[in-house]
Design an enzyme around this catalytic site. Structure first.
Site, PDB file in Angstrom:
ATOM      1  N   GLU A 184       0.909  -1.407  -0.021  1.00  0.00           N
ATOM      2  CA  GLU A 184       0.093  -0.063   0.075  1.00  0.00           C
ATOM      3  C   GLU A 184       0.780   1.242  -0.067  1.00  0.00           C
ATOM      4  O   GLU A 184       0.671   2.248  -0.747  1.00  0.00           O
ATOM      5  CB  GLU A 184      -0.964  -0.028   1.217  1.00  0.00           C
ATOM      6  CG  GLU A 184      -2.042  -1.134   1.147  1.00  0.00           C
ATOM      7  CD  GLU A 184      -1.413  -2.218   1.969  1.00  0.00           C
ATOM      8  OE1 GLU A 184      -0.301  -2.672   1.946  1.00  0.00           O
ATOM      9  OE2 GLU A 184      -2.475  -3.084   2.313  1.00  0.00           O
ATOM     10  N   HIS A 232     -26.421   6.641  19.759  1.00  0.00           N
ATOM     11  CA  HIS A 232     -27.570   6.772  19.092  1.00  0.00           C
ATOM     12  C   HIS A 232     -27.305   5.577  17.578  1.00  0.00           C
ATOM     13  O   HIS A 232     -27.858   5.736  16.686  1.00  0.00           O
ATOM     14  CB  HIS A 232     -27.596   8.269  18.255  1.00  0.00           C
ATOM     15  CG  HIS A 232     -27.874   9.012  19.564  1.00  0.00           C
ATOM     16  ND1 HIS A 232     -29.279   9.185  19.878  1.00  0.00           N
ATOM     17  CD2 HIS A 232     -26.956   9.656  20.233  1.00  0.00           C
ATOM     18  CE1 HIS A 232     -28.952  10.289  21.075  1.00  0.00           C
ATOM     19  NE2 HIS A 232     -27.923  10.481  21.268  1.00  0.00           N
TER      20      HIS A 232
END
Ligand code: F6P
Length: 545
Positions: free
Chosen positions: A210, A382
Site C-alpha cells: 500500500e 444513537h
C-alpha cells in the site's frame, strides 16, 4: 511463563466464577454491600483517574487474578522487557518501545544513543520546516504534510495528531494516506499544491504494498503537476528501518529517519514514525507525549500489582474473556478529539493478541484476544449502544472522559458530554427491572395489560461491567500516559495467555495471495486457477472493466 491451561490459579478462577454466578452476585449488589467500593477500586496517576469499581469482581477475584499473574511469571516478564531481552521470540528481537521514551538503565546504552540521535534529527528537521528554512522546489515554505503509511505507520501518528489538534501549529496542515484505494491519495492531493507539500513515506519494512503504491502515486502527481525532478528530495522524506530500500526509492540518505527492528510497528508512534506529530504540534509537545508515556512506564515497572493500572486492566480483560464469556470489548472515548483511539487500539490489541499458539509452540487451549471496537461518544449512543444495553452479548466497556474541555466557552455543553459518559456506565451496571418499567408505564397513564406487555421489552438486564478513565485534560502528557497504559495492558494479557504479543504472522498469507490475484486480474486469459468463487469474482471484474 506458565501456560494458562496448566495453571492452578486458572482452575481456581474458573470455580470462583461459578460460585459468583451461582450466588447471583451482581456489580450493583457489590456496590450496595460496600460503600467504599469506589475508593478501593480506583487508581490515580498524574492527571489521570482509573475507576474499575464497576466490574464484576470482588477482592477475592482480584487476588486470584494476581495469583494468576504471579504464576504466569509477570514480574519476570516485565523485567525482561525492560532489560531488552529478545521477548519477541519468533523474530528473535527485543520489544523495546519503552526505550523510546526513557533512558533505560539496564538496557544496552546503544539503544539510548540511537534514540537521542534520532530525536535530535527530528527536532532539527521540524525546526527547519516550522521556520520556513526548509523550502519546496519554488522556494516556498511547506504548508502541507502528507504521511504515507499503513498500520502502525499510520494509525498511531494519525490518532495522536487528531487528539492534539488543540496544539496544531498555524500554517501547517497534516493528512494521512494509508489505503491502497487510489481514491484516498487522490482525494487528499486535491487539497494540496506540489510546491508546498512534503510527503513522509513511513514504513518500517519499506516493502509494504500500500505504502509503495501510494508513494509512487504521490511522486507521479508531484512530477505531473510541475514538480522539479532534481528537487524531489525537498518534497519526500522517509522513516524506515530499511535504509537501502528507502534509498532505492530515491530518498536522499540525509532525509531518511531511522527506525529499528526492536520497535514493533504498532508500538512505533514514539519513534521517528511520530514525525508527522512533531511537524503538526512541535517537538516540545512530542517530547511531552514521550514524558507522559514515561509516567506509565515507570508506574508499570514499579507499582505493586494491587495498584498497577495496566496489570489491573489486563487481568480484567483476561477475566472477562477467559471466565465470564466475553468475546469483545468496546472502547468509548467521550471526546471527539479521541475519535481515532478505538481504531488505533484495534491494531495494538488485536494484532498483538490475535494468536492461538503459545510461545513454546503448543496450541493455546483457552480463548485469547477480545475483539476491540468502539467509537466516540455520544455518537455511539444513537447507533450501537442498544446492543450493549439489551443485546445478548456480554461486552465489557472502557469509557474515557475528559474533565476539562479545551473550549472553555462551551463548558456547559461539555457537561452534557460528561453526564452522558457517566450515565451510560451507570445504565450498563444498574439496568432496569420489569417492575420499574411497568411502574413507569402506569405512571404515564397506560392501562395495566398493555403496560405489562410493553414492560417486557423495556427490561435492561444491567450487570454489564465497565472501566472509566478520567483525564484532567487531554494534553500531550495525559495522552502519552493513556496510550502507554494500553500498550502495557496488552503485554500483561500476552504473558497470562503465554503468547508472543510482538509478531503478526497471520497477516502474511493474505499479502501473498493478493500478489497472485493481482497477476490474475491483469492477465489476458480467463482465470481458472483458483477456487470457483475467486475465479468467478476475477472474471466478473474483467468482464465489466
Ligand atoms: O501488515 C501488517 C503490518 O506489518 C503491521 O504490523 C505494520 O504496522 C504495517 O503492516 C505496516 O508495516 P510497515 O511499517 O513495514 O510498512
Amino acid at each position: 511463563m506458565t501456560s494458562p491451561s496448566r495453571s492452578k490459579a486458572w482452575q481456581k478462577l474458573a470455580s470462583h466464577y461459578l460460585n459468583l454466578h451461582q450466588n447471583g452476585t451482581t456489580i450493583a449488589s457489590l456496590f450496595k454491600a460496600d460503600k467504599s467500593r469506589f475508593d478501593q477500586l480506583q487508581c490515580q496517576l498524574d492527571g489521570l483517574l482509573f475507576d474499575y469499581s464497576k466490574n464484576l469482581v470482588t477482592g477475592d477475584t482480584l487476588a486470584r487474578l494476581r495469583d494468576l499473574a504471579d504464576e504466569a511469571g509477570l514480574r519476570d516478564a516485565i523485567a525482561a522487557m525492560y532489560r531488552g531481552d529478545k521477548i519477541n521470540t519468533t523474530e528473535e528481537r527485543p520489544a523495546l518501545h519503552v526505550a523510546l521514551r526513557t533512558p533505560l538503565k539496564d538496557a544496552d546504552p546503544a539503544f539510548n544513543a540511537a534514540v537521542n540521535k534520532t530525536l535530535a534529527q527530528m527536532e532539527a528537521f521540524a525546526d527547519k520546516v516550522h521556520s520556513g528554512a526548509w523550502t519546496g522546489y519554488t522556494g516556498q515554505a511547506i504548508d502541507t504534510i502528507i504521511n504515507i503509511g499503513i498500520g502502525g505507520s499510520d494509525l498511531g501518528p494519525a490518532m495522536v495528531t487528531a487528539a492534539l489538534q488543540h496544539w496544531q501549529l498555524p500554517g501547517i496542515r497534516t493528512f494521512f494516506v494509508s489505503n491502497v484505494d487510489p481514491a484516498h491519495m487522490r482525494m487528499t492531493l486535491s487539497n494540496a499544491s506540489p510546491e508546498t507539500t512534503l510527503f513522509i513515506i513511513a514504513s518500517k519494512s519499506f516493502s509494504t504494498l500500500e505504502t509503495h503504491q501510494n508513494a509512487a502515486l504521490a511522486r507521479r502527481w508531484y512530477l505531473d503537476n510541475g514538480g522539479d525532478e532534481k528537487q524531489v528530495s525537498k518534497h519526500f522524506v522517509a522513516v524506515s528501518a530499511n535504509v537501502p530500500r528507502a534509498r532505492e526509492f530515491g530518498i536522499a540518505e540525509e532525509n531518511i529517519f531511522p527506525l529499528w527492528d526492536w520497535v514493533g510497528g504498532r508500538y512505533s508512534l514514539w519513534s521517528a514514525i511520530g514525525l508527522p506529530i512533531a511537524l503538526s504540534v512541535g517537538m516540545k509537545q512530542f517530547r511531552a507525549l514521550l514524558a507522559g508515556a514515561r509516567i506509565a512506564d515507570e508506574h508499570f515497572r514499579d507499582a505493586p500489582f494491587e495498584k498497577n493500572i495496566p496489570v489491573i486492566m489486563g487481568l480484567l480483560s483476561v477475566w472477562y474473556g477467559g471466565f465470564v464469556g466475553a468475546t469483545s470489548q468496546v472502547v468509548l472515548p467521550y471526546s471527539q478529539e479521541l475519535h481515532l483511539f478505538p481504531a488505533f487500539l484495534q491494531q495494538l490489541d488485536m494484532e498483538s493478541l490475535g494468536k492461538s499458539v503459545e510461545v513454546d509452540g503448543n496450541r493455546l487451549l483457552v480463548p485469547s484476544g477480545l475483539v476491540i471496537w468502539g467509537s466516540a461518544g455520544t455518537n455511539g449512543q444513537h447507533s450501537f449502544h442498544q446492543l450493549l444495553h439489551q443485546g445478548t452479548h456480554y461486552i465489557p466497556a472502557d469509557f474515557i472522559g475528559i474533565v476539562n474541555s479545551h473550549f472553555e466557552a462551551d463548558t456547559d455543553q461539555h457537561h452534557h458530554l460528561l453526564a452522558n459518559c457517566f450515565s451510560q456506565s451507570q445504565a450498563l451496571m444498574w439496568g432496569k427491572s420489569q417492575r420499574q418499567a411497568f411502574n413507569e408505564l402506569l405512571a404515564q397513564g397506560m392501562a395495566e395489560a398493555p403496560a405489562y406487555a410493553l414492560s417486557k421489552h423495556k427490561v435492561i438486564p444491567g450487570n454489564k461491567p465497565s472501566n472509566t478513565f478520567l483525564l484532567d485534560s487531554l494534553n500531550p502528557q495525559t495522552l502519552g500516559t493513556l496510550i502507554a497504559l494500553y500498550e502495557h495492558k496488552v503485554f500483561v494479557e500476552s504473558v497470562i495467555w503465554h503468547i508472543n504479543a510482538f509478531d503478526q504472522w497471520g497477516v502474511e498469507l493474505g499479502k501473498q495471495l493478493g500478489e497472485k490475484l493481482y497477476g490474475a486480474l491483469k492477465a489476458d486469459t480467463a482465470c481458472d486457477s483458483f477456487d470457483a468463487s475467486t475465479n468467478g469474482l476475477i472474471n466478473h471484474c474483467r468482464g465489466h472493466e
